[in-house]
Design a protein around this motif. Structure first.
Motif, short mmCIF file in Angstrom:
data_model
loop_
_atom_site.label_atom_id
_atom_site.label_comp_id
_atom_site.label_asym_id
_atom_site.label_seq_id
_atom_site.Cartn_x
_atom_site.Cartn_y
_atom_site.Cartn_z
N PRO A 175 0.84 -1.21 0.00
CA PRO A 175 0.00 0.00 0.00
C PRO A 175 0.87 1.26 0.00
O PRO A 175 2.10 1.19 0.15
N LEU A 176 0.22 2.39 -0.10
CA LEU A 176 0.94 3.66 -0.24
C LEU A 176 1.63 4.05 1.07
O LEU A 176 1.01 4.05 2.13
N PRO A 177 2.92 4.38 1.02
CA PRO A 177 3.58 4.92 2.22
C PRO A 177 3.41 6.43 2.27
O PRO A 177 3.12 7.08 1.26
N ALA A 178 3.61 7.00 3.44
CA ALA A 178 3.70 8.45 3.58
C ALA A 178 5.16 8.87 3.42
O ALA A 178 6.08 8.06 3.53
N VAL A 179 5.35 10.15 3.15
CA VAL A 179 6.67 10.73 2.96
C VAL A 179 6.76 11.98 3.82
O VAL A 179 5.80 12.75 3.90
N THR A 180 7.90 12.18 4.47
CA THR A 180 8.16 13.43 5.18
C THR A 180 9.07 14.29 4.32
O THR A 180 10.21 13.91 4.02
N TYR A 181 8.56 15.43 3.87
CA TYR A 181 9.38 16.40 3.14
C TYR A 181 10.08 17.29 4.16
O TYR A 181 9.44 17.85 5.06
N ILE A 182 11.38 17.42 4.01
CA ILE A 182 12.18 18.21 4.93
C ILE A 182 12.74 19.42 4.19
O ILE A 182 13.34 19.28 3.11
N GLY A 183 12.53 20.61 4.75
CA GLY A 183 12.94 21.85 4.11
C GLY A 183 14.31 22.30 4.59
O GLY A 183 14.48 22.58 5.77
N VAL A 184 15.28 22.36 3.67
CA VAL A 184 16.62 22.80 4.03
C VAL A 184 17.00 24.01 3.19
O VAL A 184 16.55 24.18 2.06
N GLU A 185 17.82 24.85 3.75
CA GLU A 185 18.37 26.00 3.06
C GLU A 185 19.87 25.82 2.96
O GLU A 185 20.50 25.27 3.86
N LYS A 186 20.46 26.30 1.87
CA LYS A 186 21.89 26.09 1.66
C LYS A 186 22.68 26.72 2.78
O LYS A 186 22.48 27.87 3.13
N ALA A 187 23.59 25.92 3.33
CA ALA A 187 24.47 26.41 4.39
C ALA A 187 25.88 25.96 4.07
O ALA A 187 26.18 24.77 4.11
N ASP A 188 26.75 26.90 3.73
CA ASP A 188 28.11 26.57 3.34
C ASP A 188 28.85 25.87 4.47
O ASP A 188 28.81 26.30 5.62
N GLY A 189 29.53 24.79 4.13
CA GLY A 189 30.34 24.08 5.11
C GLY A 189 29.58 23.13 6.00
O GLY A 189 30.19 22.47 6.84
#
Length: 353
Positions: free
Chosen positions: A186-200
């Motif tokens: 059956p269909l699984p759920a997905v967690t979308y995680i929001g990231v912003e570019k962080a150098d290093g």
């Protein structure tokens, strides 16, 4: 600019009780259009030995973790690279264990807190006494496949909402509890995680920090995201942020923007029908809902309030897997303001908090 990474945060390999190798698991995740998995084998991190190779071959980011599998509950620990021993912990000592995880820069959350326990699944039902919910970083509110229709997930979702209403800021996630893959799953759920570019900073560290901050949305279909702007303020508050009303114009108003993305990972789910129900919910209940077409679009709501002292999130309902159900939801934007009467207004309608 926020980048949304579709992720699976609860997985197992044959280093505990799964059927996959880590490479097989990562390859399966790539075929499902995911960008990240957390390896959370039961009480071991031995499966991480091949993580770099699995990442290179699959293109999937692998977050190190472990699932504490105890007699009193299961806890997901993410972002840790050294084994944290749970065996010294009793029902009253969970905060000591969470402290050990935090000292490594990791995060800790409840796994499937209402799943049936002994003798069917020893320790699966949560029985640790939590004395301060501020220590808990996240709750797996949707667990296993097609989670929104399952009673244990519904109870976990209600627990999370109740804790939000009490003033706690805890991230909601999903977890497939991935032990193996079948063609007719059956269909699984997905967690979308929001990231912003962080150098290093490594992407794995960014993912863990985003979860800690509440930069996450959960779905079995479209990606649903939410942001808030206040009157006279150009700053945009993302999920997990807190709007502080102190010093803002009176009467206070905020614009809530909900983005429904029907294009991302579209081949991995099938919605029945061409209409969906979009709900805006606050700490006082439903403050607005509209019928929307099943297509990518952006929707704006204006909330006017002398104060709104809790939180606001978006929920999407539709027909999926032959069930009319909650399809997706966001983590909240929090609102801190004096506790007085508030109202919510959208063009064409009005509702009371």
């Amino acid at each position: 600019m926020m980048k949304w990474i579709p992720s699976e945060l609860h997985t197992h390999t044959f280093h505990s009780d799964g059927s996959h190798s880590l490479l097989e698991l990562a390859a399966s995740a790539a075929r499902l259009g995911l960008g990240c998995i957390a390896l959370t084998d039961h009480n071991t991190q031995s499966g991480l030995a091949g993580a770099e190779q699995a990442e290179r071959q699959s293109g999937i980011r692998i977050v190190p973790g472990m699932e504490w599998t105890t007699f009193y509950g299961h806890m997901l620990t993410l972002g840790i690279k050294e084994f944290v021993d749970w065996r010294v912990l009793g029902p009253e000592d969970i905060h000591k264990g969470i402290q050990f995880v935090h000292e490594q820069g990791g995060i800790a959350g409840l796994a499937h807190p209402y799943r049936i326990g002994s003798p069917i699944c020893t320790g699966c039902f949560w029985e640790y006494n939590i004395h301060d919910w501020n220590d808990v970083d996240f709750i797996e509110v949707w667990s296993t496949l097609m989670p929104s229709v399952k009673r244990d997930s519904q109870r976990a979702f209600a627990l999370w909402t109740d804790l939000l209403n009490q003033g706690y800021r805890i991230t909601a996630t999903s977890g497939r509890d991935w032990h193996g893959t079948k063609s007719d799953d059956p269909l699984p759920a997905v967690t979308y995680i929001g990231v912003e570019k962080a150098d290093g900073t490594s992407l794995q560290v960014q993912i863990v920090e985003a979860l800690r901050r509440g930069r996450a949305a959960v779905t079995m279909g479209p990606l649903l995201t939410l942001s808030v702007k206040t009157a006279g303020d150009e700053h945009e508050y993302a999920m997990g942020d807190c709007v502080e009303w102190h010093g803002k114009p009176d009467p206070m108003a905020m614009e809530v923007t909900v983005n429904v993305d029907m294009d991302i990972r579209r081949e991995f789910y099938e919605l029945q029908g061409d209409r969906l129900r979009l709900v805006l919910r606050s700490g006082q209940g439903v403050c607005d809902e509209i019928q929307i077409p099943a297509e990518t679009a952006v929707y704006s709501f204006t909330l006017q309030a002398e104060a709104a002292s809790q939180w606001v999130r978006a929920e999407l309902f539709g027909c999926l897997g032959n069930a009319v159900t909650l399809v997706a939801f966001t983590n909240p934007v929090y609102i801190h303001a004096p506790a007085v009467q508030a109202t919510a207004v959208r063009s064409g309608g009005r509702c009371e908090f």
